[in-house]
Design a protein around this motif. Structure first.
Motif, PDB file in Angstrom:
ATOM      1  N   LEU A  40     -69.306  56.953  17.855  1.00  0.00           N
ATOM      2  CA  LEU A  40     -70.000  57.733  16.833  1.00  0.00           C
ATOM      3  C   LEU A  40     -71.495  57.814  17.094  1.00  0.00           C
ATOM      4  O   LEU A  40     -72.181  56.796  17.205  1.00  0.00           O
ATOM      5  N   TYR A  41     -72.000  59.059  17.198  1.00  0.00           N
ATOM      6  CA  TYR A  41     -73.439  59.295  17.289  1.00  0.00           C
ATOM      7  C   TYR A  41     -73.705  60.650  16.640  1.00  0.00           C
ATOM      8  O   TYR A  41     -73.399  61.698  17.217  1.00  0.00           O
ATOM      9  N   ILE A  42     -74.249  60.645  15.430  1.00  0.00           N
ATOM     10  CA  ILE A  42     -74.488  61.881  14.690  1.00  0.00           C
ATOM     11  C   ILE A  42     -75.803  62.511  15.138  1.00  0.00           C
ATOM     12  O   ILE A  42     -76.847  61.865  15.108  1.00  0.00           O
ATOM     13  N   THR A  43     -75.734  63.763  15.577  1.00  0.00           N
ATOM     14  CA  THR A  43     -76.936  64.458  16.055  1.00  0.00           C
ATOM     15  C   THR A  43     -77.519  65.410  15.017  1.00  0.00           C
ATOM     16  O   THR A  43     -78.671  65.794  15.114  1.00  0.00           O
ATOM     17  N   GLN A  44     -76.739  65.798  14.031  1.00  0.00           N
ATOM     18  CA  GLN A  44     -77.237  66.651  12.947  1.00  0.00           C
ATOM     19  C   GLN A  44     -76.495  66.302  11.669  1.00  0.00           C
ATOM     20  O   GLN A  44     -75.263  66.343  11.624  1.00  0.00           O
ATOM     21  N   LYS A  45     -77.237  65.969  10.626  1.00  0.00           N
ATOM     22  CA  LYS A  45     -76.627  65.567   9.365  1.00  0.00           C
ATOM     23  C   LYS A  45     -76.274  66.780   8.510  1.00  0.00           C
ATOM     24  O   LYS A  45     -76.683  67.908   8.785  1.00  0.00           O
ATOM     25  N   TYR A  46     -75.548  66.515   7.468  1.00  0.00           N
ATOM     26  CA  TYR A  46     -75.184  67.557   6.518  1.00  0.00           C
ATOM     27  C   TYR A  46     -76.429  68.026   5.768  1.00  0.00           C
ATOM     28  O   TYR A  46     -77.296  67.228   5.396  1.00  0.00           O
ATOM     29  N   GLY A  47     -76.504  69.352   5.549  1.00  0.00           N
ATOM     30  CA  GLY A  47     -77.540  69.910   4.687  1.00  0.00           C
ATOM     31  C   GLY A  47     -78.811  70.361   5.378  1.00  0.00           C
ATOM     32  O   GLY A  47     -79.694  70.944   4.736  1.00  0.00           O
ATOM     33  N   ALA A  48     -78.933  70.098   6.689  1.00  0.00           N
ATOM     34  CA  ALA A  48     -80.139  70.525   7.407  1.00  0.00           C
ATOM     35  C   ALA A  48     -80.277  72.046   7.320  1.00  0.00           C
ATOM     36  O   ALA A  48     -79.316  72.782   7.520  1.00  0.00           O
ATOM     37  N   LYS A  49     -81.501  72.521   7.025  1.00  0.00           N
ATOM     38  CA  LYS A  49     -81.723  73.948   6.864  1.00  0.00           C
ATOM     39  C   LYS A  49     -82.193  74.563   8.186  1.00  0.00           C
ATOM     40  O   LYS A  49     -83.048  74.015   8.878  1.00  0.00           O
ATOM     41  N   SER A  50     -81.605  75.727   8.513  1.00  0.00           N
ATOM     42  CA  SER A  50     -81.976  76.425   9.749  1.00  0.00           C
ATOM     43  C   SER A  50     -81.430  77.839   9.702  1.00  0.00           C
ATOM     44  O   SER A  50     -80.354  78.093   9.132  1.00  0.00           O
ATOM     45  N   SER A  51     -82.161  78.766  10.317  1.00  0.00           N
ATOM     46  CA  SER A  51     -81.701  80.153  10.393  1.00  0.00           C
ATOM     47  C   SER A  51     -80.539  80.302  11.376  1.00  0.00           C
ATOM     48  O   SER A  51     -79.885  81.345  11.427  1.00  0.00           O
ATOM     49  N   ARG A  52     -80.280  79.262  12.150  1.00  0.00           N
ATOM     50  CA  ARG A  52     -79.165  79.294  13.098  1.00  0.00           C
ATOM     51  C   ARG A  52     -77.822  79.333  12.371  1.00  0.00           C
ATOM     52  O   ARG A  52     -76.823  79.801  12.907  1.00  0.00           O
ATOM     53  N   TYR A  53     -77.809  78.817  11.149  1.00  0.00           N
ATOM     54  CA  TYR A  53     -76.559  78.735  10.404  1.00  0.00           C
ATOM     55  C   TYR A  53     -76.412  79.944   9.490  1.00  0.00           C
ATOM     56  O   TYR A  53     -77.350  80.335   8.788  1.00  0.00           O
ATOM     57  N   ALA A  54     -75.215  80.530   9.490  1.00  0.00           N
ATOM     58  CA  ALA A  54     -74.976  81.721   8.665  1.00  0.00           C
ATOM     59  C   ALA A  54     -75.213  81.433   7.189  1.00  0.00           C
ATOM     60  O   ALA A  54     -75.667  82.307   6.441  1.00  0.00           O
ATOM     61  N   SER A  55     -74.933  80.213   6.760  1.00  0.00           N
ATOM     62  CA  SER A  55     -75.110  79.841   5.356  1.00  0.00           C
ATOM     63  C   SER A  55     -76.542  79.439   5.042  1.00  0.00           C
ATOM     64  O   SER A  55     -76.900  79.263   3.881  1.00  0.00           O
ATOM     65  N   GLY A  56     -77.370  79.275   6.091  1.00  0.00           N
ATOM     66  CA  GLY A  56     -78.744  78.845   5.898  1.00  0.00           C
ATOM     67  C   GLY A  56     -78.914  77.336   5.940  1.00  0.00           C
ATOM     68  O   GLY A  56     -80.037  76.831   5.976  1.00  0.00           O
ATOM     69  N   PHE A  57     -77.788  76.618   5.904  1.00  0.00           N
ATOM     70  CA  PHE A  57     -77.866  75.156   5.993  1.00  0.00           C
ATOM     71  C   PHE A  57     -76.646  74.645   6.759  1.00  0.00           C
ATOM     72  O   PHE A  57     -75.634  75.342   6.902  1.00  0.00           O
ATOM     73  N   HIS A  58     -76.750  73.425   7.250  1.00  0.00           N
ATOM     74  CA  HIS A  58     -75.670  72.841   8.036  1.00  0.00           C
ATOM     75  C   HIS A  58     -74.590  72.318   7.099  1.00  0.00           C
ATOM     76  O   HIS A  58     -74.834  71.420   6.297  1.00  0.00           O
ATOM     77  N   MET A  59     -73.378  72.856   7.239  1.00  0.00           N
ATOM     78  CA  MET A  59     -72.304  72.585   6.299  1.00  0.00           C
ATOM     79  C   MET A  59     -71.501  71.324   6.626  1.00  0.00           C
ATOM     80  O   MET A  59     -70.579  70.973   5.880  1.00  0.00           O
ATOM     81  N   GLY A  60     -71.833  70.652   7.730  1.00  0.00           N
ATOM     82  CA  GLY A  60     -71.080  69.454   8.099  1.00  0.00           C
ATOM     83  C   GLY A  60     -71.924  68.504   8.907  1.00  0.00           C
ATOM     84  O   GLY A  60     -73.147  68.454   8.754  1.00  0.00           O
ATOM     85  N   LEU A  61     -71.263  67.743   9.766  1.00  0.00           N
ATOM     86  CA  LEU A  61     -71.938  66.816  10.663  1.00  0.00           C
ATOM     87  C   LEU A  61     -71.724  67.259  12.096  1.00  0.00           C
ATOM     88  O   LEU A  61     -70.621  67.679  12.463  1.00  0.00           O
ATOM     89  N   ASP A  62     -72.767  67.180  12.903  1.00  0.00           N
ATOM     90  CA  ASP A  62     -72.618  67.360  14.344  1.00  0.00           C
ATOM     91  C   ASP A  62     -72.568  65.977  14.974  1.00  0.00           C
ATOM     92  O   ASP A  62     -73.448  65.134  14.731  1.00  0.00           O
ATOM     93  N   ILE A  63     -71.534  65.756  15.771  1.00  0.00           N
ATOM     94  CA  ILE A  63     -71.325  64.456  16.397  1.00  0.00           C
ATOM     95  C   ILE A  63     -71.296  64.637  17.913  1.00  0.00           C
ATOM     96  O   ILE A  63     -70.560  65.493  18.420  1.00  0.00           O
ATOM     97  N   ARG A  64     -72.108  63.863  18.605  1.00  0.00           N
ATOM     98  CA  ARG A  64     -72.158  63.973  20.065  1.00  0.00           C
ATOM     99  C   ARG A  64     -70.777  63.724  20.664  1.00  0.00           C
ATOM    100  O   ARG A  64     -70.092  62.757  20.331  1.00  0.00           O
ATOM    101  N   ALA A  65     -70.366  64.629  21.551  1.00  0.00           N
ATOM    102  CA  ALA A  65     -69.051  64.501  22.184  1.00  0.00           C
ATOM    103  C   ALA A  65     -69.067  65.249  23.499  1.00  0.00           C
ATOM    104  O   ALA A  65     -69.205  66.475  23.518  1.00  0.00           O
ATOM    105  N   ALA A  66     -68.963  64.532  24.599  1.00  0.00           N
ATOM    106  CA  ALA A  66     -68.887  65.171  25.907  1.00  0.00           C
ATOM    107  C   ALA A  66     -67.646  66.060  25.959  1.00  0.00           C
ATOM    108  O   ALA A  66     -66.700  65.886  25.175  1.00  0.00           O
ATOM    109  N   LYS A  67     -67.641  66.999  26.873  1.00  0.00           N
ATOM    110  CA  LYS A  67     -66.491  67.897  26.974  1.00  0.00           C
ATOM    111  C   LYS A  67     -65.218  67.092  27.192  1.00  0.00           C
ATOM    112  O   LYS A  67     -65.170  66.178  27.997  1.00  0.00           O
ATOM    113  N   HIS A  68     -64.191  67.442  26.426  1.00  0.00           N
ATOM    114  CA  HIS A  68     -62.858  66.826  26.483  1.00  0.00           C
ATOM    115  C   HIS A  68     -62.840  65.416  25.912  1.00  0.00           C
ATOM    116  O   HIS A  68     -62.021  64.583  26.305  1.00  0.00           O
ATOM    117  N   THR A  69     -63.737  65.157  24.953  1.00  0.00           N
ATOM    118  CA  THR A  69     -63.649  63.926  24.175  1.00  0.00           C
ATOM    119  C   THR A  69     -62.474  64.049  23.198  1.00  0.00           C
ATOM    120  O   THR A  69     -62.342  65.078  22.527  1.00  0.00           O
TER     121      THR A  69
END
Length: 218
Positions: free
Chosen positions: A10-39
């Motif tokens: 477990l290594y969280i790179t983005q928490k819930y609720g972070a605001k950014s124009s990158r997200y269609a909703s305007g905020f991050h709706m979940g958690l981003d967790i570091r995971a190499a390809k095919h984890t």
């Protein structure tokens, strides 16, 4: 509802609720967790799979799985490269449901989207929704989630043992077919025959697949 984090390390790179124009909703709706390809990715709680595809609804997620936990609570797993379940499957808490994906450049585009979805790097997007699926239903699952690598290891070993059993079965079927249909001879090998030495080699390969230490761990 209590959850299990869907990755072993477990290594969280983005928490819930972070605001950014990158997200269609305007905020991050979940958690981003570091995971190499095919984890390996695991179900956070038992439930029924209601979405399992590469590209479709929620294209920003790319390859995705959505699980209905039966009390109007859903979990979403995004940016998957491999989906190991199908709609209608019942999955257990901690069961492997797929493999994490890569970056957009790793995949060809389909209708403007890739299996990576709206992703700039290797990671798993995981979210919890209550009452439906989408921004207005999402909530922060962190306070209700535990990290238990032992459960992950249990299901990883179970999955690998199933693969091993399939390999052993294939070798056994091949050995039986050749021994019964082609016959076994001594010394020189007539056409369409195998020697006893060759038969032993085949069975040795079957036995080699059954690692005693590995089975003991399971």
């Amino acid at each position: 509802m209590q959850f299990l984090f869907p990755v072993e390390k477990l290594y969280i790179t983005q928490k819930y609720g972070a605001k950014s124009s990158r997200y269609a909703s305007g905020f991050h709706m979940g958690l981003d967790i570091r995971a190499a390809k095919h984890t390996p990715i695991f179900a956070a709680q038992s439930g029924t799979v209601v979405v399992a595809n590469d590209i479709g609804p929620f294209d920003g997620y790319g390859g995705k799985v959505v699980i209905d936990h039966g009390d109007k609570t859903y979990t979403v797993y995004g940016h998957l490269d491999k989906v190991w379940c199908k709609v209608g499957d019942t999955v257990e808490k901690g069961q492997q449901i797929g493999l994490s994906g890569g970056r957009p450049g790793d995949y060809p585009k389909t209708k403007g989207f890739t299996k990576a979805g709206n992703s700039s790097g290797y990671h798993l997007h995981w979210e919890a929704d209550r009452g439906g699926i989408g921004a207005k239903f999402s909530y922060d699952p962190t306070p209700f989630t535990t990290h238990d690598p032992d459960i992950h290891k249990k299901y990883l070993i179970s999955s690998q043992l199933k693969t091993m059993a399939q390999q052993v079965s294939a070798w056994a079927i091949d050995a039986q077919r050749r021994l019964l249909n082609k016959g076994v001879t001594d010394g020189s090998r007539p056409k369409d025959k195998i020697t006893r030495e060759e038969a032993w080699v085949m069975f040795d390969r079957v036995l080699a697949l059954i690692d005693k230490d590995y089975v003991k761990k399971a």
